[in-house]
Design an enzyme around this catalytic site. Structure first.
Site, PDB file in Angstrom:
ATOM      1  N   SER A 156       2.107  -2.203  -6.279  1.00  0.00           N
ATOM      2  CA  SER A 156       3.184  -2.421  -6.042  1.00  0.00           C
ATOM      3  C   SER A 156       3.985  -3.363  -6.400  1.00  0.00           C
ATOM      4  CB  SER A 156       3.660  -2.148  -4.981  1.00  0.00           C
ATOM      5  OG  SER A 156       4.541  -1.397  -4.975  1.00  0.00           O
ATOM      6  N   GLU A 182       2.012   9.585  -6.188  1.00  0.00           N
ATOM      7  CA  GLU A 182       2.700   9.068  -5.665  1.00  0.00           C
ATOM      8  C   GLU A 182       4.204   8.482  -4.518  1.00  0.00           C
ATOM      9  OE1 GLU A 182       1.457   4.860  -5.707  1.00  0.00           O
ATOM     10  OE2 GLU A 182       1.035   5.443  -7.955  1.00  0.00           O
ATOM     11  N   HIS A 198       1.938   6.566  -2.312  1.00  0.00           N
ATOM     12  CA  HIS A 198       2.151   4.708  -2.655  1.00  0.00           C
ATOM     13  C   HIS A 198       1.553   4.270  -1.884  1.00  0.00           C
ATOM     14  CE1 HIS A 198       3.709   1.849  -4.809  1.00  0.00           C
ATOM     15  NE2 HIS A 198       4.016   1.632  -3.062  1.00  0.00           N
TER      16      HIS A 198
END
Length: 535
Positions: free
Chosen positions: A216, A349, A446
């Site tokens: 990330s 995601e 995610h």
């Protein structure tokens, strides 16, 4: 000053995405460690670590001076050496941030530039490869201490270093006259990498074989290091998980009302934002008439600064040697370090952001409206043709696919395409829909790959037999790449590097979900369509 509301919405939504398992981080950190005779001499002094069944761990080692008082908003400075043996059995404080699962209650402690080293307990005469892990958290939250690295270190036979760096207003603030405006967090990461160069051998690591990795905002940080002239020679391989040089978002695509933007901001803009913010908040900060603004800001209570940390969550470029160009432009121009790259996303995601849109409850009528709000009426017709609602079964599913492809997968593919012109690129997609931190119905969202590589918050989360095997294979891939620049080895499917024209890689799933198999990421995520949209 540029909008703050969308960023505050972003914080509330993003905190809901963090794995609940990280809530145990502080509890794990507070448990006393057994006394140990495990002592290593660093360039600043000796540290005493602790042992586990499979590893030796050294926590809370300072790699830079505390960035407090006059050192607030200055490049990281050298550590003051110490005498005697420093206790390295306890985790350090996280860097200042708001309340979130990784930092319950938040933190205002600026004395936070520490790292943690984990190495296999088994002795070896050959120096080991080193993996330096940069945590994610939107550049406003997170900590290296959330990623306990025993299983990666022991199974992969590598030394793992996890890092704290300055976040939010402390790491990315700008003001006229501050030469390093908007880059303090990136410079902290480089200071940690330089610490590794000086001290890797003391921990059995090879300073000539360092991989910088992150997820990330950590993956975006890796991209910043890939394109930074001042990181030259600090690493020889790079891993970008769910974050890339080309990462950006369209209007209203992650949150309603959010403007299109990216993680990168010009230094002149961040300096102007900082000037306007300081003027608007002079009374709250306690500034006195006639007092120099920077003197006031450096004397301000960190608890007051944390309140507005979301105003400064982008990395500055231009006007600085750290990032002369935005990483997106630098990568496009071929101005990046020639090191092998491992890069990828999670299959679903953007599902983690779905609840920002009416709590995730979407009707069929909502879908074309959301697409129009994102790309405009003319391009919406093209998107709806490319992603027909009937194909996905529900508006929520269709919107998740659209935003996953547009925001996450195709920006990663674009970075991979540019890197593959010059270096080997190993592309992947994590596709286990039932990770122990997956939320119901969100699939491979995610961050859901993280417990396959680390013990989050110091705890090994439960995995099924097939998930445990996938975890072992992923660690084997990642650490083989760290050792050699090639992730391949026995007892796992072959992983071919991506070509310059087509970004193909591996889909990573347990055997009861199809197993590990080849995937064309460019085709699966409609990336040629997105690249041509608006033409």
């Amino acid at each position: 000053m540029k909008t703050t509301m969308s960023r505050k919405v972003k914080l509330a939504a993003a905190l809901a995405l963090l794995p609940a398992s990280l809530l145990v981080n502080q509890a794990a950190a507070s448990q006393p460690a057994a006394a140990s005779g495990l002592v290593v001499r660093t360039d600043a002094g000796q540290v005493r670590g602790k042992t586990t069944a499979t590893t030796e761990i050294f926590n809370g080692i300072p790699y830079a001076a505390p960035p407090v008082h006059a050192l607030r908003w200055k490049p990281p400075q050298a550590v003051t050496p110490w005498t005697g043996v420093r206790d390295a059995t306890k985790l350090s404080s996280v860097c200042p941030q708001g309340d979130n699962p990784e930092a319950p209650g938040g933190s205002t402690n600026e004395d936070c530039l520490y790292l943690n080293v984990t190495r296999p307990a088994q002795q070896t005469s050959k120096p080991r490869a080193v993996v330096v892990w940069i945590p994610g958290g939107g550049f406003f939250s997170g900590a290296g201490s959330s990623y306990e690295a025993s299983k990666m270190a022991a199974r992969g036979n590598v030394v793992v270093v996890t890092v704290n760096y300055r976040l939010g207003i402390f790491g990315f603030f700008g003001y006229p006259g501050l030469a390093a405006s908007g880059t303090y967090g990136i410079q902290d990461q480089q200071a940690a990498l330089r610490w590794v160069q000086r001290n890797a051998r003391a921990f059995g690591g090879d300073p000539r074989n360092v991989t910088v990795a992150g997820e990330s905002a950590g993956g975006m940080s890796v991209c910043a290091q890939l394109t930074s002239p001042t990181s030259t020679g600090l690493f020889s391989k790079a891993v970008m998980q769910s974050g890339s040089c080309a990462f950006n978002w369209a209007d209203n695509s992650q949150y309603p009302g959010q403007a299109a933007d990216s993680p990168w901001i010009s230094q002149s803009t961040v300096q102007q934002n900082g000037k306007e913010w300081a003027a608007d908040n002079a009374a709250k900060l306690g500034c006195k008439p006639g007092q120099a603004v920077l003197d006031c800001l450096r004397a301000a209570d960190p608890a007051v600064l944390v309140e507005d940390t979301l105003n400064f969550t982008q990395v500055a470029y231009g006007g600085t040697a750290v990032l002369p160009l935005s990483p997106a432009k630098a990568m496009k121009a071929g101005l990046f370090h020639r090191v092998p790259v491992l890069s990828g996303n999670n299959h679903d995601e953007a599902s983690a952001w779905l609840t920002a849109f009416n709590g995730g409850v979407l009707t069929d009528a909502d879908y074309p409206r959301l697409v129009t709000d994102m790309v405009g009426a003319a391009d919406a017709r093209k998107v709806l043709k490319e992603y027909p609602l009937a194909k996905y079964g529900s508006a929520a599913a269709a919107w998740t696919v659209v935003t996953t492809d547009r925001i996450w997968s195709c920006t990663q593919v674009a970075t991979d395409q540019r890197a593959a012109r010059k270096v080997p690129v190993y592309a992947y997609e994590f596709a286990d829909k039932h990770s122990p931190i997956s939320q119901p119905g969100q699939g491979a969202a995610h961050a859901t790959e993280l417990p396959y590589l680390f013990n989050l918050g110091g705890y090994e989360l439960p995995l099924t037999a097939t998930q445990k095997r996938l975890s072992e294979q992923m660690i084997d891939y990642w650490t083989a790449f760290a050792r050699t620049g090639n992730p391949n080895g026995p007892e796992r499917p072959h992983w071919a590097p991506a070509s310059k024209k087509a970004i193909t890689g591996l889909s990573l799933a347990p055997t009861d979900q199809g197993g590990i198999k080849k995937v064309n990421l460019q085709t699966e995520h409609h990336c040629d369509f997105w690249a041509g949209l608006g033409d």
